[in-house]
Scaffold this active site. Structure first.
Site, PDB file in Angstrom:
ATOM      1  N   ALA A   1      35.389 -42.012  26.914  1.00 46.86           N
ATOM      2  CA  ALA A   1      35.394 -40.243  27.248  1.00 46.86           C
ATOM      3  C   ALA A   1      34.661 -39.361  26.774  1.00 46.86           C
ATOM      4  CB  ALA A   1      37.148 -39.508  27.718  1.00 46.86           C
ATOM      5  N   PHE A   2      33.598 -38.688  26.845  1.00 40.29           N
ATOM      6  CA  PHE A   2      32.711 -37.754  25.870  1.00 40.29           C
ATOM      7  C   PHE A   2      33.627 -37.665  25.486  1.00 40.29           C
ATOM      8  CE2 PHE A   2      34.369 -35.143  29.525  1.00 40.29           C
ATOM      9  CZ  PHE A   2      33.765 -33.636  29.160  1.00 40.29           C
ATOM     10  N   LYS A   3      35.068 -36.646  25.465  1.00 41.06           N
ATOM     11  CA  LYS A   3      35.314 -35.648  24.925  1.00 41.06           C
ATOM     12  C   LYS A   3      36.449 -36.428  23.606  1.00 41.06           C
ATOM     13  CE  LYS A   3      37.497 -33.188  28.721  1.00 41.06           C
ATOM     14  NZ  LYS A   3      39.070 -33.656  30.042  1.00 41.06           N
ATOM     15  N   ASP A   4      36.022 -37.955  23.031  1.00 39.74           N
ATOM     16  CA  ASP A   4      36.819 -38.754  22.336  1.00 39.74           C
ATOM     17  C   ASP A   4      35.336 -37.877  21.167  1.00 39.74           C
ATOM     18  OD1 ASP A   4      38.056 -40.186  23.243  1.00 39.74           O
ATOM     19  OD2 ASP A   4      36.759 -41.487  23.522  1.00 39.74           O
TER      20      ASP A   4
ATOM     21  N   LEU B   1      37.115 -34.920  19.943  1.00 41.69           N
ATOM     22  CA  LEU B   1      38.962 -34.987  20.001  1.00 41.69           C
ATOM     23  C   LEU B   1      39.447 -35.704  19.304  1.00 41.69           C
ATOM     24  CD1 LEU B   1      40.315 -34.403  23.436  1.00 41.69           C
ATOM     25  CD2 LEU B   1      39.801 -32.795  22.025  1.00 41.69           C
TER      26      LEU B   1
END
Length: 215
Positions: free
Chosen positions: A198-201, A204
């Protein structure tokens, strides 16, 4: 950092206690072995720098002082943050901004000051790897007294290292977010190479390591 008197165990302390004196009492250790063990113990907690020790005797050696990169750069970088809704511009530290998430008034934390980057620096940055560039950029917004440069490098490597690396569960590529050229005038940034695809990696992975560091 110091060698404990209990056998050959190695222990480390943080910089605030660096003025205290500690001894290791293994008489058979040589000067070189003592110095190497102290250096490794200090590096384990990011306390890299010049170590000042007494000469070893039959009773051991004492660390008298450690000068870290945080000490050298103290005062040169004191990044603070303020709320987007705070007209009074009450400033908080980087740590407080991370741990609070949102400002008390519901606003977002933004840097109190945006540093100017000259052309020479930008030219240098163009040749850096993702992790090296991340350290350069982040160091402009994180005070040295909060996270030293050596500690920041470890946090970045742990957050953005490739899969199978010693410190990171990692990304599938060393480029982290590689650009794919679709046409002569169009490139697409891939943001799905992290542990959860996911792009949130990208955000985060680092944020999680910051929580662990501050707590």
């Amino acid at each position: 950092a110091f060698l404990s008197g209990a056998g050959s165990s190695v222990m480390a302390i943080a910089a605030p206690l660096r003025g205290d004196r500690f001894a290791q009492c293994r008489t058979e250790r040589k000067d070189g072995a003592i110095a190497l063990a102290m250096k490794r113990a200090a590096a384990g907690v990011g306390a890299e720098g010049r170590m000042f020790v007494t000469r070893s005797t039959d009773r051991g050696a004492h660390v008298t002082n450690i000068v870290t990169d945080a000490d050298v750069n103290a005062g040169s970088n004191c990044a603070t943050y303020r709320s987007t809704r705070d007209v009074a511009a009450n400033h908080v530290s980087f740590r407080d901004a991370v741990m609070k998430g949102l400002a008390p008034d519901g606003g977002l934390f933004v840097p109190s000051h945006i540093p100017k980057i000259d052309e020479e620096t930008l030219a240098h940055w163009r040749g850096l790897s993702y992790t090296a560039l991340a350290v350069e950029v982040m160091s402009k917004f994180i005070g040295r007294k909060e996270i030293s440069l050596s500690q920041l490098k470890r946090l970045v490597e742990r957050s953005y290292g490739t899969q199978g690396s010693r410190l990171s569960s990692g990304f599938a590529t060393k480029h982290v977010t590689p650009l794919r050229q679709i046409s002569p005038s169009l490139c697409v940034m891939e943001q799905f190479h992290g542990p959860t695809c996911a792009f949130k990696d990208v955000a985060l992975q680092f944020l999680g390591n910051l929580f662990e560091f501050f707590l």
